[in-house]
Design an enzyme around this catalytic site. Structure first.
Site, PDB file in Angstrom:
ATOM      1  N   ASP A 130     -46.258  38.364  35.047  1.00 17.77           N
ATOM      2  CA  ASP A 130     -45.864  38.724  33.684  1.00 17.77           C
ATOM      3  C   ASP A 130     -44.408  38.278  33.454  1.00 17.77           C
ATOM      4  O   ASP A 130     -43.533  38.560  34.289  1.00 17.77           O
ATOM      5  CB  ASP A 130     -45.986  40.251  33.554  1.00 17.77           C
ATOM      6  N   HIS A 131     -44.151  37.570  32.384  1.00 18.82           N
ATOM      7  CA  HIS A 131     -42.798  37.115  32.034  1.00 18.82           C
ATOM      8  C   HIS A 131     -42.105  36.292  33.122  1.00 18.82           C
ATOM      9  O   HIS A 131     -40.945  36.570  33.479  1.00 18.82           O
ATOM     10  CB  HIS A 131     -41.891  38.293  31.626  1.00 18.82           C
ATOM     11  N   GLY A 153     -46.069  44.520  24.748  1.00 18.75           N
ATOM     12  CA  GLY A 153     -45.392  45.695  24.176  1.00 18.75           C
ATOM     13  C   GLY A 153     -46.328  46.622  23.432  1.00 18.75           C
ATOM     14  O   GLY A 153     -46.004  47.119  22.358  1.00 18.75           O
ATOM     15  N   ILE A 165     -50.079  46.675  28.624  1.00 16.12           N
ATOM     16  CA  ILE A 165     -49.663  48.079  28.592  1.00 16.12           C
ATOM     17  C   ILE A 165     -49.059  48.466  29.940  1.00 16.12           C
ATOM     18  O   ILE A 165     -49.704  48.309  30.985  1.00 16.12           O
ATOM     19  CB  ILE A 165     -50.872  48.983  28.236  1.00 16.12           C
ATOM     20  N   ASP A 166     -47.842  48.944  29.918  1.00 15.97           N
ATOM     21  CA  ASP A 166     -47.142  49.366  31.128  1.00 15.97           C
ATOM     22  C   ASP A 166     -46.546  50.767  30.935  1.00 15.97           C
ATOM     23  O   ASP A 166     -46.807  51.699  31.705  1.00 15.97           O
ATOM     24  CB  ASP A 166     -46.027  48.336  31.431  1.00 15.97           C
ATOM     25  N   SER A 167     -45.781  50.928  29.863  1.00 16.17           N
ATOM     26  CA  SER A 167     -45.018  52.175  29.680  1.00 16.17           C
ATOM     27  C   SER A 167     -45.909  53.421  29.635  1.00 16.17           C
ATOM     28  O   SER A 167     -45.488  54.496  30.087  1.00 16.17           O
ATOM     29  CB  SER A 167     -44.191  52.108  28.392  1.00 16.17           C
TER      30      SER A 167
HETATM   31  P1  13P Z   1     -45.187  48.293  27.064  1.00 22.66           P
HETATM   32  O1  13P Z   1     -43.757  48.510  27.476  1.00 22.66           O
HETATM   33  O2  13P Z   1     -45.410  48.615  25.631  1.00 22.66           O
HETATM   34  O3  13P Z   1     -46.122  49.018  27.949  1.00 22.66           O
HETATM   35  O4  13P Z   1     -45.499  46.741  27.207  1.00 22.66           O
HETATM   36  C1  13P Z   1     -45.745  46.159  28.456  1.00 22.66           C
HETATM   37  C2  13P Z   1     -45.758  44.685  28.385  1.00 22.66           C
HETATM   38  O5  13P Z   1     -45.866  44.071  27.348  1.00 22.66           O
HETATM   39  C3  13P Z   1     -45.630  43.940  29.651  1.00 22.66           C
HETATM   40  O6  13P Z   1     -45.519  42.572  29.435  1.00 22.66           O
END
Ligand code: 13P
Length: 331
Positions: free
Chosen positions: A94-95, A234, A277-279
């Site tokens: 990711d990124h 995000g 989704i991570d947060s």
């Molecule tokens: P969140 O911070 O909204 O979970 O997004 C995670 C994300 O986009 C990881 O690339």
């Protein structure tokens, strides 16, 4: 050099093209520790969902690069052991910020990488993304590019505001880079503080409602790039019950507001076929552990409180898969 087939993972090609055709989104769930990824695997087993396990550069450093392929190989076996005959799991960077990092991940068995050149001038973003595609495609690894700036921290860079993806640019970008999917900016943001209170409106119960996503931009992109997988970053929903629990037990999260589930479900029915989704899982774990220690201060066995946090995260993942993204029963 590890070929990702040896780990039992797949690239994102089939997963995303089916999601696009059948109008749902595959979860892109980030992980950085064992309980989190056990919760993800348990959730995909119970819902029969494909999943993209994704790792940020900072997650990779936190876990230890050489541990990752071994953990992921074990996770595929874990999913089979729990009852999935043929799990569909992709291992995704990711990124990614450099060609070198993408190459290292591909050499370590990642089946998919993101190269995020969205902060660069357009031509340089094309050049960097194409260099990653040229390397990745030799090994059948899929590549996600990004156009537009998503607010919040994107791995190594931070932006206060979003700049929507310019629909005029997408055909040019995709055709010149050869990327397999495209992350776009339509008003989502990374982290748990996606919007300020001033950006939101209050509903009749006094609850803050964030501004809607720019579906007009998504639809314009969809018209330009028909049948092309679009990715939404995000996209945590920032569950308010978790925020409340954190604050009740000593936390200080102010105006933590996420993307409404209905907006994600709507995007998943359009060209968006991967939602990151991570947060949500970070918040869930923090809420569980804060509550646990407030109620049982004499306990010190991590297996007890981590198991509770793991169960709570699993429920959140299952809810997202079944009720928001629509990827349940898509194996
Ligand atoms: P969140 O911070 O909204 O979970 O997004 C995670 C994300 O986009 C990881 O690339």
């Amino acid at each position: 050099m590890i070929n990702y087939n040896e780990l039992g993972v797949v690239n994102t090609k089939q997963m995303l093209s089916r999601a696009l055709k059948e109008r749902y989104a595959v979860p892109g769930f980030n992980f950085c520790h064992l309980e989190q990824v056990q919760a993800i695997i348990q959730a995909i087993v119970e819902t029969k969902s494909p999943v993209i396990l994704q790792i940020l550069k900072s997650d990779r450093e936190y876990i230890g690069p050489k541990l990752i392929p071994n953990i992921v190989k074990g996770l595929v076996e874990y999913a089979k052991d729990l009852g999935l005959e043929k799990p569909q799991i992709a291992l995704h960077l990711d990124h990614g910020d450099t060609l070198e990092l993408c190459k290292n991940c591909i050499d370590d068995g990642f089946s998919s990488v993101m190269i995020d050149g969205s902060h660069l001038p357009f031509e340089e973003n094309i050049k960097l993304t194409k260099s990653v595609v040229d390397y990745a495609h030799k090994f059948n690894v899929t590549v996600e590019g990004e156009l537009g700036v998503i607010a919040g921290a994107e791995g190594y860079k931070y932006s206060k505001i979003s700049t929507y993806t310019e629909p005029e640019d997408v055909i040019n970008f995709v055709s010149h880079t050869g990327c397999d999917s495209l992350a776009i900016s339509i008003g989502t943001a990374h982290g748990s503080y996606k919007f300020t209170a001033e950006q939101c409106e209050k509903d009749e119960r006094g609850v803050l409602v964030p501004p809607p996503l720019a579906f007009n931009v998504l639809e314009e992109i969809e018209r330009k790039l028909s049948d092309f997988p679009i990715v939404l970053h995000g996209s945590s929903t920032v569950p308010q019950d978790k925020v409340k629990t954190i604050n009740l037990y000593g936390g200080k999260l102010k105006d933590a507001i996420g993307i409404p589930e209905s907006q994600l479900a709507k995007a998943a029915k359009q060209a968006v076929c991967k939602i990151n989704i991570d947060s949500d899982s970070r918040l869930t774990m923090t809420a569980s552990i804060r509550k646990f220690f407030a109620e049982i201060p004499y306990e010190y066995d991590p297996r007890i409180y981590l198991a509770i946090a793991r169960d709570d995260m699993k429920e959140v993942y299952k809810h997202l898969i079944s009720n928001v993204l629509g990827s349940a029963n898509k194996l």
